[in-house]
Design a protein around this motif. Structure first.
Motif, mmCIF file in Angstrom:
data_model
loop_
_atom_site.group_PDB
_atom_site.id
_atom_site.type_symbol
_atom_site.label_atom_id
_atom_site.label_comp_id
_atom_site.label_asym_id
_atom_site.label_seq_id
_atom_site.Cartn_x
_atom_site.Cartn_y
_atom_site.Cartn_z
ATOM 1 N N VAL A 145 34.535 46.130 46.543
ATOM 2 C CA VAL A 145 35.091 44.810 46.246
ATOM 3 C C VAL A 145 36.302 45.009 45.347
ATOM 4 C CG1 VAL A 145 32.951 43.503 46.534
ATOM 5 C CG2 VAL A 145 33.484 44.477 44.325
ATOM 6 N N GLY A 146 37.290 44.169 45.537
ATOM 7 C CA GLY A 146 38.496 44.282 44.735
ATOM 8 C C GLY A 146 39.014 42.922 44.355
ATOM 9 N N GLU A 147 39.631 42.872 43.191
ATOM 10 C CA GLU A 147 40.270 41.622 42.795
ATOM 11 C C GLU A 147 41.586 41.924 42.110
ATOM 12 O OE1 GLU A 147 37.693 39.416 40.189
ATOM 13 O OE2 GLU A 147 37.069 41.215 39.144
ATOM 14 N N LEU A 148 42.508 41.010 42.300
ATOM 15 C CA LEU A 148 43.836 41.124 41.731
ATOM 16 C C LEU A 148 43.844 40.395 40.391
ATOM 17 C CD1 LEU A 148 46.613 42.240 42.428
ATOM 18 C CD2 LEU A 148 47.132 40.070 43.544
ATOM 19 N N GLN A 149 44.213 41.122 39.338
ATOM 20 C CA GLN A 149 44.284 40.533 37.996
ATOM 21 C C GLN A 149 45.681 40.775 37.451
ATOM 22 O OE1 GLN A 149 41.183 42.684 35.960
ATOM 23 N NE2 GLN A 149 39.547 41.463 36.852
ATOM 24 N N ASP A 150 46.447 39.705 37.310
ATOM 25 C CA ASP A 150 47.819 39.815 36.788
ATOM 26 C C ASP A 150 48.653 40.855 37.539
ATOM 27 O OD1 ASP A 150 47.208 37.901 34.813
ATOM 28 O OD2 ASP A 150 46.401 39.462 33.500
ATOM 29 N N GLY A 151 48.534 40.871 38.857
ATOM 30 C CA GLY A 151 49.334 41.785 39.670
ATOM 31 C C GLY A 151 48.800 43.202 39.752
#
Length: 136
Positions: A58-64
């Motif tokens: 799983v991955g998430e984008l945090q502030d680019g």
């Protein structure tokens, strides 16, 4: 390309290791420290195809910057994936595409231990990371 701090520290640890046995132990320790994924994250949608072992990502984008979490049912793969996460977490999508997987594991002194199936599996994990990064 600059290494994330955690990756640079891991690299130093592996380069300081005396031989394969110590690196194998380190590999298992890194895998054991991998934060557990919730059972809800261990679903078919998050499963990485192309791995002989079960791997969920799983991955998430945090502030680019990308932050990935993963799990595997195989201890050796867990360690390899943990080291891959150290290498890629905090990168932007463009930097992620430039990650050279064989070079990273070669620097760690682990490339000889990557069987073709493990290598293919790790490439599948990296490809899935890039797919996630380019679809958001």
């Amino acid at each position: 390309m600059n290494l994330p701090l955690a990756a640079a520290q891991a690299l130093q640890t592996f380069q300081d290791a005396a031989g394969w046995e110590q690196r194998a132990r380190l590999l298992m320790q890194f895998g054991d420290r991998l934060p557990a994924l919730d059972d809800t994250d261990k679903c078919e949608a998050n499963r990485v195809h192309g791995c002989e072992s079960q791997v969920w990502l799983v991955g998430e984008l945090q502030d680019g910057h990308w932050q990935f979490r993963a799990a595997s049912d195989a201890r050796m793969i867990r360690g390899l994936v943990a080291l891959l996460l150290l290498r890629v977490n905090g990168l932007g999508a463009g930097e992620l595409q430039q990650v050279d997987l064989p070079d990273w594991f070669n620097q760690l002194g682990l490339s000889r231990q990557l069987s073709p199936s493990r290598s293919n599996g790790l490439n599948a994990v990296l490809k899935r990371m890039n797919d996630l990064a380019t679809t958001l």
